[in-house]
Design a protein around this motif. Structure first.
Motif, mmCIF file in Angstrom:
data_model
loop_
_atom_site.group_PDB
_atom_site.id
_atom_site.type_symbol
_atom_site.label_atom_id
_atom_site.label_comp_id
_atom_site.label_asym_id
_atom_site.label_seq_id
_atom_site.Cartn_x
_atom_site.Cartn_y
_atom_site.Cartn_z
ATOM 1 N N THR A 177 19.217 37.574 60.245
ATOM 2 C CA THR A 177 18.368 37.157 59.128
ATOM 3 C C THR A 177 17.407 38.294 58.793
ATOM 4 N N ALA A 178 17.130 38.451 57.494
ATOM 5 C CA ALA A 178 16.229 39.522 57.063
ATOM 6 C C ALA A 178 15.293 39.014 55.979
ATOM 7 N N GLU A 192 10.167 45.689 61.177
ATOM 8 C CA GLU A 192 10.618 44.308 61.161
ATOM 9 C C GLU A 192 9.446 43.430 60.779
ATOM 10 N N VAL A 193 9.772 42.216 60.315
ATOM 11 C CA VAL A 193 8.740 41.298 59.827
ATOM 12 C C VAL A 193 8.834 40.003 60.619
ATOM 13 N N THR A 194 7.691 39.505 61.075
ATOM 14 C CA THR A 194 7.656 38.262 61.846
ATOM 15 C C THR A 194 7.105 37.130 60.989
ATOM 16 N N ALA A 195 7.271 35.912 61.506
ATOM 17 C CA ALA A 195 6.702 34.761 60.819
ATOM 18 C C ALA A 195 5.182 34.898 60.715
ATOM 19 N N GLN A 196 4.541 35.444 61.755
ATOM 20 C CA GLN A 196 3.092 35.640 61.738
ATOM 21 C C GLN A 196 2.688 36.609 60.624
ATOM 22 N N ASP A 197 3.509 37.650 60.399
ATOM 23 C CA ASP A 197 3.217 38.625 59.335
ATOM 24 C C ASP A 197 3.214 37.978 57.957
ATOM 25 N N GLU A 222 6.511 27.783 65.474
ATOM 26 C CA GLU A 222 6.274 28.413 66.772
ATOM 27 C C GLU A 222 5.174 29.459 66.686
ATOM 28 N N ALA A 223 5.096 30.129 65.511
ATOM 29 C CA ALA A 223 4.056 31.147 65.318
ATOM 30 C C ALA A 223 2.726 30.524 64.897
ATOM 31 N N GLY A 224 2.722 29.210 64.682
ATOM 32 C CA GLY A 224 1.495 28.545 64.266
ATOM 33 C C GLY A 224 1.125 28.846 62.832
ATOM 34 N N VAL A 225 2.128 29.094 62.004
ATOM 35 C CA VAL A 225 1.893 29.466 60.611
ATOM 36 C C VAL A 225 2.551 28.434 59.697
ATOM 37 N N ALA A 226 1.839 28.014 58.656
ATOM 38 C CA ALA A 226 2.419 27.121 57.649
ATOM 39 C C ALA A 226 3.026 27.974 56.544
ATOM 40 N N PRO A 227 4.346 27.897 56.322
ATOM 41 C CA PRO A 227 4.958 28.725 55.275
ATOM 42 C C PRO A 227 4.459 28.335 53.887
ATOM 43 N N ARG A 228 4.150 29.338 53.092
ATOM 44 C CA ARG A 228 3.688 29.102 51.718
ATOM 45 C C ARG A 228 4.888 29.257 50.774
ATOM 46 N N VAL A 229 5.554 28.157 50.541
ATOM 47 C CA VAL A 229 6.784 28.204 49.742
ATOM 48 C C VAL A 229 6.443 28.167 48.261
ATOM 49 N N PRO A 272 11.399 35.747 64.772
ATOM 50 C CA PRO A 272 12.517 35.798 65.723
ATOM 51 C C PRO A 272 13.875 35.757 65.025
ATOM 52 N N GLY A 273 14.854 36.364 65.688
ATOM 53 C CA GLY A 273 16.174 36.484 65.081
ATOM 54 C C GLY A 273 16.866 35.141 64.883
ATOM 55 N N ILE A 274 17.525 35.015 63.751
ATOM 56 C CA ILE A 274 18.335 33.822 63.446
ATOM 57 C C ILE A 274 19.709 34.319 63.001
#
Length: 310
Positions: A177-178, A192-197, A222-229, A272-274
């Motif tokens: 996944t990228a 690379e980019v993380t969920a936290q980033d 897991e990163a404690g982040v709410a995605p802003r969709v 993390p990788g998916i």
């Protein structure tokens, strides 16, 4: 064996004898007919004699070494000519089928896979088999599986896992996944980019209700982040197009996205990788056709990782 047989014949007329009879009548002599057929004169004579014996009537009058067709022989010749023409057409068709010069192949594939991976495969397939009729459709995942299982199509491409026991699958592509980012985005400088980033970053996300979307949401949780969709979409192509217009950052199948990353966008691995795994899928109730196997071989080669970077 041909079915052309007289009421009094003891056995069906053999194809070889029919060809000999036709050649003798057309050439006017056994010797000339034998040359045409690649036989010796005695062999051609034996075929004619056996044919007349099997039929129970003469095909030629023997007149001082000449062969003159009888009325019965001329009547039979008309039917033999038609029968042999049909045999020749069947043999020609069989050769065409054997050499993949004719045929039909029906496939089904996810839209993003069809658009990003299969065009090169289709072009290569049709270059090798230009007279084969190829049709490829796209449907939802469950409909796709049902079409393959019921043999409404010859084969298809499905993202794993299948979760069905009436299908056989062979992996053709595995991808990470990228993130697709605008080339001037601050995160484009990262390796690379993380969920936290991606905290507070507008996102373009795919697959509402699908397994991949759940995996992405789990990574954010897991990163404690709410995605802003910012946008929900359903194809990798539309995701990349929206990123190029500054709408947000997309999280997608890296291999599929490589077809759409242009000057204004870049790809960076998401952590993390998916993993994404696609398979060539057929019904397990029947052996795949030779055309399906040929398409699979080309798709497998296309699904291999590219030699160059994205």
């Amino acid at each position: 064996m041909m079915a052309l047989v007289s009421a009094g014949a003891r056995r069906p007329i053999r194809l070889r004898a029919m060809r000999a009879f036709r050649a003798i009548l057309q050439q006017g002599s056994v010797t000339a007919a034998a040359r045409t057929l690649g036989l010796t004169q005695p062999a051609a004579s034996r075929l004619l004699a056996q044919l007349e014996q099997d039929l129970g009537f003469e095909l030629f009058h023997r007149d001082r070494g000449r062969l003159v067709p009888t009325a019965d022989g001329l009547m039979l010749y008309e039917e033999v000519e038609r029968a042999l023409d049909n045999v020749d057409r069947v043999q020609d068709l069989a050769r065409d089928i054997s050499d993949f010069r004719v045929g039909r192949l029906r496939l089904v594939a996810p839209p993003s896979f069809l658009e990003a991976i299969l065009p090169d495969v289709i072009a290569a397939f049709l270059d090798q088999y230009p007279r084969v009729h190829l049709s490829i459709d796209s449907h939802g995942v469950e409909t796709t599986k049902s079409m393959i299982a019921s043999r409404a199509v010859d084969a298809g491409f499905v993202k794993l896992p299948l979760n069905r026991d009436d299908l056989d699958a062979r992996t053709v592509l595995v991808s990470e996944t990228a993130c697709v980012l605008p080339s001037d985005h601050p995160l484009a400088e990262r390796e690379e980019v993380t969920a936290q980033d991606l905290k507070n970053t507008p996102l373009v996300l795919l697959g509402q209700g699908r397994r991949f979307r759940s995996q992405v949401e789990a990574a954010f949780a897991e990163a404690g982040v709410a995605p802003r969709v910012r946008v929900e979409t359903h194809t990798v192509a539309s995701s990349c197009a929206l990123v190029a217009r500054g709408v947000g950052v997309a999280i997608v199948n890296e291999r599929l996205a490589q077809a759409y990353v242009r000057d204004r966008t870049v790809l960076r691995p998401f952590r993390p990788g998916i993993l994404h795994e696609y398979a060539f899928v057929v019904s397990n109730s029947v052996k795949p056709s030779r055309l399906a196997e040929a398409f699979f071989a080309l798709a497998l080669a296309q699904g291999a990782p590219p030699t160059g970077g994205a």
